[in-house]
Design an enzyme around this catalytic site. Structure first.
Site, PDB file in Angstrom:
ATOM      1  N   GLY A 114       0.814  -1.227   0.000  1.00 17.20           N
ATOM      2  CA  GLY A 114       0.000   0.000   0.000  1.00 17.20           C
ATOM      3  C   GLY A 114       0.837   1.263   0.000  1.00 17.20           C
ATOM      4  O   GLY A 114       0.408   2.311   0.488  1.00 17.20           O
ATOM      5  N   ILE A 138      -0.580   6.893   4.075  1.00 21.77           N
ATOM      6  CA  ILE A 138       0.396   6.583   5.132  1.00 21.77           C
ATOM      7  C   ILE A 138       1.569   5.805   4.531  1.00 21.77           C
ATOM      8  O   ILE A 138       2.732   6.061   4.861  1.00 21.77           O
ATOM      9  CB  ILE A 138      -0.290   5.819   6.287  1.00 21.77           C
ATOM     10  CG1 ILE A 138      -1.327   6.736   6.959  1.00 21.77           C
ATOM     11  CG2 ILE A 138       0.741   5.336   7.313  1.00 21.77           C
ATOM     12  CD1 ILE A 138      -2.191   6.060   8.015  1.00 21.77           C
ATOM     13  N   ASP A 145      -1.789  -7.030  -6.206  1.00 18.94           N
ATOM     14  CA  ASP A 145      -2.821  -7.031  -5.179  1.00 18.94           C
ATOM     15  C   ASP A 145      -2.423  -7.992  -4.058  1.00 18.94           C
ATOM     16  O   ASP A 145      -2.031  -9.130  -4.345  1.00 18.94           O
ATOM     17  CB  ASP A 145      -4.122  -7.514  -5.866  1.00 18.94           C
ATOM     18  CG  ASP A 145      -5.352  -7.263  -5.030  1.00 18.94           C
ATOM     19  OD1 ASP A 145      -5.316  -7.543  -3.818  1.00 18.94           O
ATOM     20  OD2 ASP A 145      -6.354  -6.783  -5.605  1.00 18.94           O
ATOM     21  N   THR A 174      -5.526   0.268  13.346  1.00 24.23           N
ATOM     22  CA  THR A 174      -6.274   1.509  13.620  1.00 24.23           C
ATOM     23  C   THR A 174      -6.911   1.503  14.998  1.00 24.23           C
ATOM     24  O   THR A 174      -7.256   0.436  15.534  1.00 24.23           O
ATOM     25  CB  THR A 174      -7.370   1.679  12.547  1.00 24.23           C
ATOM     26  OG1 THR A 174      -8.282   2.691  12.961  1.00 24.23           O
ATOM     27  CG2 THR A 174      -8.183   0.406  12.348  1.00 24.23           C
ATOM     28  N   ASP A 175      -7.141   2.698  15.520  1.00 22.98           N
ATOM     29  CA  ASP A 175      -7.871   2.835  16.797  1.00 22.98           C
ATOM     30  C   ASP A 175      -9.319   2.343  16.682  1.00 22.98           C
ATOM     31  O   ASP A 175      -9.961   2.055  17.691  1.00 22.98           O
ATOM     32  CB  ASP A 175      -7.850   4.292  17.285  1.00 22.98           C
ATOM     33  CG  ASP A 175      -8.418   5.308  16.296  1.00 22.98           C
ATOM     34  OD1 ASP A 175      -8.861   4.914  15.192  1.00 22.98           O
ATOM     35  OD2 ASP A 175      -8.419   6.510  16.632  1.00 22.98           O
ATOM     36  N   GLU A 176      -9.818   2.252  15.442  1.00 22.22           N
ATOM     37  CA  GLU A 176     -11.247   1.924  15.283  1.00 22.22           C
ATOM     38  C   GLU A 176     -11.582   0.521  15.756  1.00 22.22           C
ATOM     39  O   GLU A 176     -12.741   0.197  15.981  1.00 22.22           O
ATOM     40  CB  GLU A 176     -11.673   2.127  13.825  1.00 22.22           C
ATOM     41  CG  GLU A 176     -11.400   3.542  13.376  1.00 22.22           C
ATOM     42  CD  GLU A 176     -12.210   3.979  12.178  1.00 22.22           C
ATOM     43  OE1 GLU A 176     -13.253   3.378  11.895  1.00 22.22           O
ATOM     44  OE2 GLU A 176     -11.774   4.940  11.528  1.00 22.22           O
ATOM     45  N   TYR A 234     -15.540  -1.716   8.118  1.00 19.39           N
ATOM     46  CA  TYR A 234     -14.105  -1.407   8.026  1.00 19.39           C
ATOM     47  C   TYR A 234     -13.397  -1.795   9.322  1.00 19.39           C
ATOM     48  O   TYR A 234     -12.386  -2.520   9.314  1.00 19.39           O
ATOM     49  CB  TYR A 234     -13.881   0.079   7.730  1.00 19.39           C
ATOM     50  CG  TYR A 234     -12.482   0.523   8.065  1.00 19.39           C
ATOM     51  CD1 TYR A 234     -11.399   0.013   7.347  1.00 19.39           C
ATOM     52  CD2 TYR A 234     -12.231   1.394   9.121  1.00 19.39           C
ATOM     53  CE1 TYR A 234     -10.099   0.377   7.677  1.00 19.39           C
ATOM     54  CE2 TYR A 234     -10.937   1.761   9.456  1.00 19.39           C
ATOM     55  CZ  TYR A 234      -9.878   1.249   8.732  1.00 19.39           C
ATOM     56  OH  TYR A 234      -8.592   1.599   9.066  1.00 19.39           O
ATOM     57  N   LYS A 283     -10.499  -4.722  10.090  1.00 23.27           N
ATOM     58  CA  LYS A 283      -9.169  -4.478  10.655  1.00 23.27           C
ATOM     59  C   LYS A 283      -8.977  -5.282  11.941  1.00 23.27           C
ATOM     60  O   LYS A 283      -7.889  -5.804  12.198  1.00 23.27           O
ATOM     61  CB  LYS A 283      -8.966  -2.983  10.936  1.00 23.27           C
ATOM     62  CG  LYS A 283      -8.854  -2.116   9.696  1.00 23.27           C
ATOM     63  CD  LYS A 283      -7.660  -2.452   8.810  1.00 23.27           C
ATOM     64  CE  LYS A 283      -6.349  -1.942   9.379  1.00 23.27           C
ATOM     65  NZ  LYS A 283      -5.224  -2.144   8.407  1.00 23.27           N
ATOM     66  N   ASN A 341      -6.742   8.823  14.014  1.00 23.98           N
ATOM     67  CA  ASN A 341      -7.029   9.525  12.751  1.00 23.98           C
ATOM     68  C   ASN A 341      -5.817  10.332  12.328  1.00 23.98           C
ATOM     69  O   ASN A 341      -5.311  11.137  13.108  1.00 23.98           O
ATOM     70  CB  ASN A 341      -8.222  10.459  12.926  1.00 23.98           C
ATOM     71  CG  ASN A 341      -9.534   9.716  12.889  1.00 23.98           C
ATOM     72  OD1 ASN A 341      -9.826   8.928  13.799  1.00 23.98           O
ATOM     73  ND2 ASN A 341     -10.318   9.917  11.849  1.00 23.98           N
ATOM     74  N   LYS A 370     -11.529  11.954   2.556  1.00 26.52           N
ATOM     75  CA  LYS A 370     -11.425  11.907   4.015  1.00 26.52           C
ATOM     76  C   LYS A 370     -11.767  13.267   4.619  1.00 26.52           C
ATOM     77  O   LYS A 370     -11.611  14.297   3.966  1.00 26.52           O
ATOM     78  CB  LYS A 370     -10.015  11.496   4.421  1.00 26.52           C
ATOM     79  CG  LYS A 370      -9.649  10.101   3.993  1.00 26.52           C
ATOM     80  CD  LYS A 370     -10.287   9.050   4.874  1.00 26.52           C
ATOM     81  CE  LYS A 370      -9.660   7.712   4.615  1.00 26.52           C
ATOM     82  NZ  LYS A 370     -10.204   6.672   5.465  1.00 26.52           N
ATOM     83  N   PRO A 421     -19.942  19.258   4.568  1.00 25.43           N
ATOM     84  CA  PRO A 421     -20.979  18.379   5.110  1.00 25.43           C
ATOM     85  C   PRO A 421     -20.577  17.729   6.435  1.00 25.43           C
ATOM     86  O   PRO A 421     -19.929  16.681   6.461  1.00 25.43           O
ATOM     87  CB  PRO A 421     -21.138  17.318   4.006  1.00 25.43           C
ATOM     88  CG  PRO A 421     -19.797  17.258   3.341  1.00 25.43           C
ATOM     89  CD  PRO A 421     -19.170  18.618   3.475  1.00 25.43           C
ATOM     90  N   ASN A 461     -15.280  17.148  15.762  1.00 24.06           N
ATOM     91  CA  ASN A 461     -15.240  17.439  14.324  1.00 24.06           C
ATOM     92  C   ASN A 461     -15.578  18.895  14.025  1.00 24.06           C
ATOM     93  O   ASN A 461     -14.978  19.527  13.154  1.00 24.06           O
ATOM     94  CB  ASN A 461     -16.224  16.535  13.569  1.00 24.06           C
ATOM     95  CG  ASN A 461     -15.778  15.078  13.580  1.00 24.06           C
ATOM     96  OD1 ASN A 461     -14.611  14.769  13.804  1.00 24.06           O
ATOM     97  ND2 ASN A 461     -16.721  14.177  13.329  1.00 24.06           N
TER      98      ASN A 461
HETATM   99  P1  TYD Z   1     -13.076  10.015   8.488  1.00 24.40           P
HETATM  100  O1  TYD Z   1     -11.948  10.813   7.930  1.00 24.40           O
HETATM  101  O2  TYD Z   1     -13.971   9.288   7.540  1.00 24.40           O
HETATM  102  O3  TYD Z   1     -12.437   9.023   9.559  1.00 24.40           O
HETATM  103  P2  TYD Z   1     -13.128   8.028  10.652  1.00 24.40           P
HETATM  104  O4  TYD Z   1     -14.581   7.968  10.485  1.00 24.40           O
HETATM  105  O5  TYD Z   1     -12.478   6.757  10.303  1.00 24.40           O
HETATM  106  O6  TYD Z   1     -12.726   8.565  11.978  1.00 24.40           O
HETATM  107  O7  TYD Z   1     -13.994  10.952   9.366  1.00 24.40           O
HETATM  108  C1  TYD Z   1     -13.510  11.609  10.493  1.00 24.40           C
HETATM  109  C2  TYD Z   1     -14.694  12.193  11.224  1.00 24.40           C
HETATM  110  O8  TYD Z   1     -15.318  13.183  10.413  1.00 24.40           O
HETATM  111  C3  TYD Z   1     -15.776  11.151  11.531  1.00 24.40           C
HETATM  112  O9  TYD Z   1     -16.313  11.428  12.822  1.00 24.40           O
HETATM  113  C4  TYD Z   1     -16.805  11.384  10.452  1.00 24.40           C
HETATM  114  C5  TYD Z   1     -16.695  12.884  10.190  1.00 24.40           C
HETATM  115  N1  TYD Z   1     -17.029  13.272   8.797  1.00 24.40           N
HETATM  116  C6  TYD Z   1     -17.971  14.278   8.560  1.00 24.40           C
HETATM  117  O10 TYD Z   1     -18.555  14.865   9.499  1.00 24.40           O
HETATM  118  N2  TYD Z   1     -18.262  14.611   7.260  1.00 24.40           N
HETATM  119  C7  TYD Z   1     -17.658  13.997   6.216  1.00 24.40           C
HETATM  120  O11 TYD Z   1     -17.980  14.332   5.054  1.00 24.40           O
HETATM  121  C8  TYD Z   1     -16.676  12.970   6.462  1.00 24.40           C
HETATM  122  C9  TYD Z   1     -15.973  12.262   5.335  1.00 24.40           C
HETATM  123  C10 TYD Z   1     -16.383  12.650   7.777  1.00 24.40           C
END
Ligand code: TYD
Length: 338
Positions: free
Chosen positions: A7, A12, A58, A123-125, A149, A153, A178, A188, A204, A248
């Site tokens: 990758g 990363i 792949d 990932t932390d997720e 996802y 992981k 993140n 992202k 958004p 956020n």
């Molecule tokens: P993301 O970069 O998709 O990472 P993750 O969900 O894996 O943490 O999103 C980071 C945060 O931002 C997550 O809480 C979702 C939010 N987000 C929005 O509010 N709007 C968006 O359009 C996107 C892509 C993410």
């Protein structure tokens, strides 16, 4: 040291390759990358071709993996993954096949070739959502993934653990928070908001925007992976966190302030299903055992990242091809309709 990075055309992975080549003149890198929508050879246009080879392939394909190992590999750094939660909600298949089955193909090859070290970048997720008053997750936190996802992981992490237990594979797992910085795909959160702000579009924000993430600069992340590659304990997991928890909405407002964009552009839109409220990691193990520290303050890292996107428009416009806009309409069409 002959490194195999998977990758390496991605966000990363490409930063890690650049970092590894700069750390030690004896390092050479083979990059096994399928060049999906998320990868771009231009991310590594500046590296010395004498020390770097890209093999297009792949990780799910044992023959491609065998080709990557053919010239001899001392250590593997496994970054390849389908990493976007929103895409995994539209279809989980790519996550499951690449992140789970692909990891097993690599583990099998690493075992056959007797590598000295295998770093699995996770990932932390995998820890799932934390409550607001919970302490940041340590490596002992239960695995409780809540998206396809994150589940893929977590499954991969367990397969790595199984390879350590059954074959003594010298593997180590990193779990990063993140990550942000230059060269991140514009789907992202941070790059999406920066590029939208640059174009005068609405930003958004999912739900109330009070979801919390711990933002880690990509150079701090790859420095941690390098440290774990060199000195991590076999079989251990290392959390990589920046102790930088941000809602956020606050990140979105900082981006608007940095670009002089009216924060009224931030639009609350329908929330992501099952949206994890908070991720936060305790990086004490990495700090005390291996001496790693995050170096990039968020305000500086974000400002530099905003400047990078503002001055690399061609790079991110190229990433937004017809496939991207199909995904974008699926993802945001209803949400952004007035
Ligand atoms: P993301 O970069 O998709 O990472 P993750 O969900 O894996 O943490 O999103 C980071 C945060 O931002 C997550 O809480 C979702 C939010 N987000 C929005 O509010 N709007 C968006 O359009 C996107 C892509 C993410």
């Amino acid at each position: 040291m002959r490194l195999l990075v998977t990758g390496g055309l991605g966000f990363i992975g490409s930063h890690f390759i650049r970092w590894a080549l700069a750390q030690d003149p004896a390092v050479t890198v083979v990059n096994l990358d399928a060049q999906t929508y998320a990868g771009d050879p231009a991310n590594l246009a500046d590296v010395d071709p004498a020390r770097y080879t890209w093999i297009r392939g792949d990780i799910r394909d044992p023959e491609a993996v065998a080709r990557a190992f053919a010239a001899g590999v001392d250590a593997v750094v496994h970054c390849a993954a389908e990493s976007h939660v929103d895409r995994s909600l539209l279809s989980a298949e790519a996550c499951l096949t690449t992140n789970v089955l692909g990891t097993q193909v690599l583990l099998d090859a690493a075992r056959t070739h007797g590598v000295r070290r295998f770093v699995h970048v996770s990932t932390d997720e995998v820890y799932g959502a934390l409550a607001p008053d919970e302490p940041p997750a340590t490596e002992a936190h239960a695995l409780a993934p809540r998206s396809p996802y994150a589940a893929s992981k977590a499954a991969a992490d367990l397969l790595v653990g199984a390879a350590v237990a059954t074959w003594n594979l010298p593997a180590v797992i990193t779990r990063g928070t993140n990550t942000y910085g230059p060269f991140q795909h514009p789907e992202k959160f941070i790059p999406l908001f920066i590029t939208h702000a640059l174009e005068g579009r609405d930003l958004p924000l999912y739900g109330d925007g009070l979801q919390i993430r711990d933002w880690l600069h990509v150079t701090d992340h790859v420095a941690a992976i390098w440290t774990v590659l060199e000195r991590g304990r076999v079989g251990a997991v290392y959390n990589i966190g920046a102790r930088n928890e941000q809602p956020n909405r606050a990140v979105a407002e900082r981006i608007c302030a940095l670009l002089g964009v009216d924060p009224a552009r931030i639009r609350s839109v329908a929330d992501r299903p099952g949206h994890d409220r908070r991720y936060a990691l305790d990086p004490t193990r990495l700090e005390t055992e291996l001496g790693w520290r995050p170096r990039v303050p968020f305000a500086e890292g974000l400002a530099e990242t905003v400047r990078w996107y503002a001055t690399h428009r061609a790079w991110w416009e190229r990433r937004r091809d017809a496939t991207f806009w199909t995904y974008y309409r699926q993802q945001y069409g209803e949400r952004l309709r007035p």
